[in-house]
Design a protein around this motif. Structure first.
Motif, short mmCIF file in Angstrom:
data_model
loop_
_atom_site.label_atom_id
_atom_site.label_comp_id
_atom_site.label_asym_id
_atom_site.label_seq_id
_atom_site.Cartn_x
_atom_site.Cartn_y
_atom_site.Cartn_z
N LEU A 93 -42.48 -41.48 1.87
CA LEU A 93 -43.01 -40.13 1.81
C LEU A 93 -42.78 -39.46 3.15
CD1 LEU A 93 -46.40 -40.63 -0.06
CD2 LEU A 93 -44.16 -40.14 -1.00
N GLY A 94 -42.03 -38.38 3.13
CA GLY A 94 -41.67 -37.71 4.37
C GLY A 94 -42.16 -36.28 4.44
N PRO A 95 -41.57 -35.50 5.32
CA PRO A 95 -42.04 -34.12 5.53
C PRO A 95 -41.83 -33.22 4.32
CG PRO A 95 -40.08 -34.56 6.84
CD PRO A 95 -40.50 -35.86 6.24
N TRP A 96 -40.81 -33.46 3.52
CA TRP A 96 -40.57 -32.65 2.33
C TRP A 96 -41.72 -32.84 1.34
CZ3 TRP A 96 -39.68 -33.62 -2.88
CH2 TRP A 96 -39.17 -32.55 -3.62
N THR A 97 -42.08 -34.09 1.08
CA THR A 97 -43.18 -34.39 0.16
C THR A 97 -44.50 -33.87 0.70
OG1 THR A 97 -41.99 -36.40 -0.48
CG2 THR A 97 -44.28 -36.24 -1.15
N LEU A 98 -44.71 -34.07 1.99
CA LEU A 98 -45.94 -33.60 2.61
C LEU A 98 -46.09 -32.09 2.49
CD1 LEU A 98 -48.47 -34.15 4.32
CD2 LEU A 98 -47.02 -33.91 6.34
N GLY A 99 -45.00 -31.36 2.72
CA GLY A 99 -45.05 -29.91 2.59
C GLY A 99 -45.42 -29.46 1.19
#
Length: 120
Positions: A37-43
């Motif tokens: 889970l990276g910044p795209w998912t977090l956003g």
């Protein structure tokens, strides 16, 4: 779903009790602990699930191009340019991002044009 994404989803589901009641301020720290889970998912999660009006979706392929084209007319853009262009909307950058997407303005496409051939 390919294997790396499946692993990330299974891992997130296993730890849903830690993620679900967590306040929005802690969600970034908790997401960093889950592999895959990276910044795209977090956003996306912060913007859509938590309703954070300032959440930005970085790491997307088309979104920086769309935002850059909307504000400057340049056909291509980067995440850094997108963040800089949305800086005047601080506190509401996520909403501004959604408004840009809803406007219907799209960046020019440079891919090959393919005609559809119908066979009867």
């Amino acid at each position: 779903v390919e294997q790396p994404r499946a692993r990330a989803m299974v891992h997130a589901c296993r730890h849903h009790r830690r993620l679900n009641p967590a306040p929005a301020a802690d969600i970034e720290r908790l997401f960093a602990l889950i592999p895959g889970l990276g910044p795209w998912t977090l956003g996306h999660v912060k913007l859509k699930a938590f309703g954070d009006p300032d959440a930005l979706i970085v790491g997307d392929y088309h979104l920086p191009h769309t935002v850059t084209y909307f504000f400057t007319g340049a056909p291509r853009g980067t995440d850094a340019q997108m963040v800089a262009l949305l800086a005047p909307f601080a506190g509401q950058r996520g909403r501004a991002l959604l408004w840009v997407k809803a406007s219907g303005v799209r960046e020019p496409r440079f891919g090959p044009k393919q005609r559809f051939r119908f066979r009867l």
